[in-house]
Scaffold this motif. Sequence first.
Motif, PDB file in Angstrom:
ATOM      1  N   ALA A 121      -4.483  10.441  -2.383  1.00 21.44           N
ATOM      2  CA  ALA A 121      -4.396   9.383  -3.258  1.00 21.44           C
ATOM      3  C   ALA A 121      -3.868   8.042  -2.890  1.00 21.44           C
ATOM      4  CB  ALA A 121      -3.606   9.842  -4.454  1.00 21.44           C
ATOM      5  N   ILE A 122      -4.347   6.907  -3.048  1.00 17.92           N
ATOM      6  CA  ILE A 122      -3.883   5.644  -2.392  1.00 17.92           C
ATOM      7  C   ILE A 122      -3.640   4.750  -3.678  1.00 17.92           C
ATOM      8  CG2 ILE A 122      -6.159   4.849  -2.332  1.00 17.92           C
ATOM      9  CD1 ILE A 122      -4.923   3.518   0.479  1.00 17.92           C
ATOM     10  N   TRP A 123      -2.812   3.898  -3.596  1.00 17.70           N
ATOM     11  CA  TRP A 123      -2.362   2.630  -4.430  1.00 17.70           C
ATOM     12  C   TRP A 123      -2.311   1.431  -3.504  1.00 17.70           C
ATOM     13  CZ3 TRP A 123       1.011  -1.320  -5.171  1.00 17.70           C
ATOM     14  CH2 TRP A 123       0.867  -2.124  -6.304  1.00 17.70           C
ATOM     15  N   GLN A 124      -2.792   0.222  -4.064  1.00 15.50           N
ATOM     16  CA  GLN A 124      -2.637  -0.967  -3.408  1.00 15.50           C
ATOM     17  C   GLN A 124      -2.967  -2.180  -4.162  1.00 15.50           C
ATOM     18  OE1 GLN A 124      -5.533  -0.681  -0.008  1.00 15.50           O
ATOM     19  NE2 GLN A 124      -7.361  -1.462  -1.347  1.00 15.50           N
ATOM     20  N   ASN A 125      -1.993  -3.198  -3.946  1.00  9.57           N
ATOM     21  CA  ASN A 125      -2.048  -4.348  -4.704  1.00  9.57           C
ATOM     22  C   ASN A 125      -3.171  -5.260  -4.295  1.00  9.57           C
ATOM     23  OD1 ASN A 125      -1.010  -5.444  -2.559  1.00  9.57           O
ATOM     24  ND2 ASN A 125       0.789  -6.676  -3.791  1.00  9.57           N
ATOM     25  N   GLY A 126      -3.341  -6.337  -5.048  1.00  4.10           N
ATOM     26  CA  GLY A 126      -4.454  -7.544  -4.680  1.00  4.10           C
ATOM     27  C   GLY A 126      -4.486  -8.059  -3.386  1.00  4.10           C
ATOM     28  N   ASN A 127      -3.178  -7.933  -2.538  1.00  2.00           N
ATOM     29  CA  ASN A 127      -3.074  -8.553  -1.358  1.00  2.00           C
ATOM     30  C   ASN A 127      -2.949  -7.607  -0.273  1.00  2.00           C
ATOM     31  OD1 ASN A 127      -2.568 -11.303  -2.330  1.00  2.00           O
ATOM     32  ND2 ASN A 127      -0.614 -10.611  -3.095  1.00  2.00           N
ATOM     33  N   TYR A 177      -2.809 -10.235  23.409  1.00  2.00           N
ATOM     34  CA  TYR A 177      -1.160 -10.242  23.641  1.00  2.00           C
ATOM     35  C   TYR A 177      -0.873  -9.747  22.111  1.00  2.00           C
ATOM     36  CZ  TYR A 177       3.927 -11.464  23.826  1.00  2.00           C
ATOM     37  OH  TYR A 177       4.897 -11.414  24.012  1.00  2.00           O
ATOM     38  N   TRP A 178       0.191  -8.675  22.209  1.00  2.24           N
ATOM     39  CA  TRP A 178       0.703  -7.920  21.249  1.00  2.24           C
ATOM     40  C   TRP A 178       1.166  -8.961  20.063  1.00  2.24           C
ATOM     41  CZ3 TRP A 178       5.583  -8.286  19.531  1.00  2.24           C
ATOM     42  CH2 TRP A 178       6.584  -8.843  20.442  1.00  2.24           C
ATOM     43  N   GLY A 179       1.822  -9.844  20.544  1.00  4.72           N
ATOM     44  CA  GLY A 179       2.474 -10.995  19.675  1.00  4.72           C
ATOM     45  C   GLY A 179       1.443 -11.776  18.605  1.00  4.72           C
ATOM     46  N   TRP A 180       0.221 -11.711  18.969  1.00  3.82           N
ATOM     47  CA  TRP A 180      -0.730 -12.528  18.530  1.00  3.82           C
ATOM     48  C   TRP A 180      -1.920 -11.774  17.819  1.00  3.82           C
ATOM     49  CZ3 TRP A 180       1.712 -16.617  17.270  1.00  3.82           C
ATOM     50  CH2 TRP A 180       2.588 -17.341  18.033  1.00  3.82           C
ATOM     51  N   MET A 181      -1.425 -11.005  16.905  1.00  2.00           N
ATOM     52  CA  MET A 181      -2.713 -10.217  15.971  1.00  2.00           C
ATOM     53  C   MET A 181      -2.448 -10.265  14.652  1.00  2.00           C
ATOM     54  SD  MET A 181      -3.308  -6.158  16.309  1.00  2.00           S
ATOM     55  CE  MET A 181      -2.137  -5.502  15.045  1.00  2.00           C
ATOM     56  N   ARG A 182      -3.489 -10.465  13.989  1.00  2.00           N
ATOM     57  CA  ARG A 182      -3.529 -10.456  12.668  1.00  2.00           C
ATOM     58  C   ARG A 182      -3.921  -9.017  12.008  1.00  2.00           C
ATOM     59  NH1 ARG A 182      -3.214 -15.252   9.813  1.00  2.00           N
ATOM     60  NH2 ARG A 182      -3.634 -17.061  10.737  1.00  2.00           N
ATOM     61  N   THR A 183      -3.153  -8.586  10.900  1.00  2.12           N
ATOM     62  CA  THR A 183      -3.469  -7.367  10.275  1.00  2.12           C
ATOM     63  C   THR A 183      -3.154  -7.556   8.879  1.00  2.12           C
ATOM     64  OG1 THR A 183      -2.980  -5.025  10.511  1.00  2.12           O
ATOM     65  CG2 THR A 183      -0.957  -6.390  10.632  1.00  2.12           C
ATOM     66  N   THR A 184      -3.380  -6.113   8.207  1.00  6.19           N
ATOM     67  CA  THR A 184      -3.430  -6.198   6.797  1.00  6.19           C
ATOM     68  C   THR A 184      -2.533  -5.020   6.471  1.00  6.19           C
ATOM     69  OG1 THR A 184      -4.983  -4.735   6.388  1.00  6.19           O
ATOM     70  CG2 THR A 184      -5.646  -7.084   6.529  1.00  6.19           C
ATOM     71  N   ALA A 185      -1.788  -5.108   5.080  1.00  3.32           N
ATOM     72  CA  ALA A 185      -0.961  -3.951   4.918  1.00  3.32           C
ATOM     73  C   ALA A 185      -1.796  -2.623   4.901  1.00  3.32           C
ATOM     74  CB  ALA A 185      -0.416  -4.048   3.241  1.00  3.32           C
ATOM     75  N   ALA A 186      -2.974  -2.891   4.398  1.00  5.11           N
ATOM     76  CA  ALA A 186      -3.779  -1.662   4.479  1.00  5.11           C
ATOM     77  C   ALA A 186      -4.173  -0.982   5.721  1.00  5.11           C
ATOM     78  CB  ALA A 186      -5.459  -1.952   3.859  1.00  5.11           C
ATOM     79  N   VAL A 235       0.947  -1.203   0.006  1.00  2.00           N
ATOM     80  CA  VAL A 235      -0.074  -0.087   0.096  1.00  2.00           C
ATOM     81  C   VAL A 235       1.061   1.343   0.108  1.00  2.00           C
ATOM     82  CG1 VAL A 235      -1.784   1.432   1.178  1.00  2.00           C
ATOM     83  CG2 VAL A 235      -1.962  -1.393   1.208  1.00  2.00           C
ATOM     84  N   VAL A 236       0.653   2.245  -0.812  1.00  2.00           N
ATOM     85  CA  VAL A 236       1.289   3.518  -0.781  1.00  2.00           C
ATOM     86  C   VAL A 236       0.153   4.420  -0.767  1.00  2.00           C
ATOM     87  CG1 VAL A 236       2.775   5.048  -2.099  1.00  2.00           C
ATOM     88  CG2 VAL A 236       3.288   2.637  -2.111  1.00  2.00           C
ATOM     89  N   PHE A 237       0.353   5.438   0.157  1.00  2.00           N
ATOM     90  CA  PHE A 237      -0.756   6.566   0.428  1.00  2.00           C
ATOM     91  C   PHE A 237      -0.139   7.921   0.446  1.00  2.00           C
ATOM     92  CE2 PHE A 237      -3.261   9.184   3.351  1.00  2.00           C
ATOM     93  CZ  PHE A 237      -4.378   9.401   2.624  1.00  2.00           C
ATOM     94  N   ASP A 238      -0.506   8.767  -0.427  1.00  2.00           N
ATOM     95  CA  ASP A 238      -0.176  10.066  -0.480  1.00  2.00           C
ATOM     96  C   ASP A 238      -0.722  10.927   0.336  1.00  2.00           C
ATOM     97  OD1 ASP A 238       0.566  13.029  -1.306  1.00  2.00           O
ATOM     98  OD2 ASP A 238       0.417  12.436  -3.515  1.00  2.00           O
TER      99      ASP A 238
END
Length: 271
Positions: free
Chosen positions: A65-71, A153-162, A57-60
Amino acid sequence: MSAFRRSAAVATAVVATFALHMPTTSAQAPALDPALVTRATAADAYAKTRPGTTGIVVFDRQTGAIWQNGNANRLVWAESTEKLEMVASLLLRNESGAITLSASDRDLMHRMLNVSDDDAADALWKRYGGASFARDLGRFGMTASKFRDAQPYWGWMRTTAADLDRLMNAALAQLNPADRAYLVREMRSVGAVQQWGVWGAGPAAQPGNKDGWSPDNPDGSWLDNSVGFVGPNERFTVAITGDTATVKNGDQVGRETATHVASILFQGYFR
């Protein structure tokens, strides 16, 4: 969103920032610089040739403006990128008067940001209550992120690039000038262990980043994630996630992929 005391003007600005940062297909949406779109497309093409799966993800921050790929919205283990959320949360609580950060707290925060110290993260997680950090995910636009367990617990979290990119952008937007300068300074001077990923944008891009990596995920996968900013006045926020499950030398491969993605995006872009 957590109930910190913020002025109506700041709250309005934060809402506007998030509105700009949400993906959209509208013809009226701001367009990323065409030269950067070309670079982003090339970076995504490169990532597809690499083992594993890469979210970008790239955000201006100037144009929205934002660009992000399929993942970009693919869930991965956050690893130590969650430490960035912890620091931003603590700084905002301190600004609101909800807590008063001690010299010890600030030393632990530095260690988390500089060398990704796990013991420092554990200490602050216990000191300020892990559930409070989980509640603050919404404050930073981390709408897809979730902890594995009922007792987070901080070590067990799922997230996304977005989500990671929204976190970086929200932290820069919400912090007061002094705390924002502190965070930028820390992220631009990370230790050698974190000089990869967004760092690959190169010195001219003035990168700052917080990385996360680990081989000890429940599914046995290696994860190499990097979130940060580049450019004068932190013009662009960037998030790169990498899942190299079952890949031989997955950690090395993941870091090389993330670093080269950032290089394709920004090496030579700023002059």
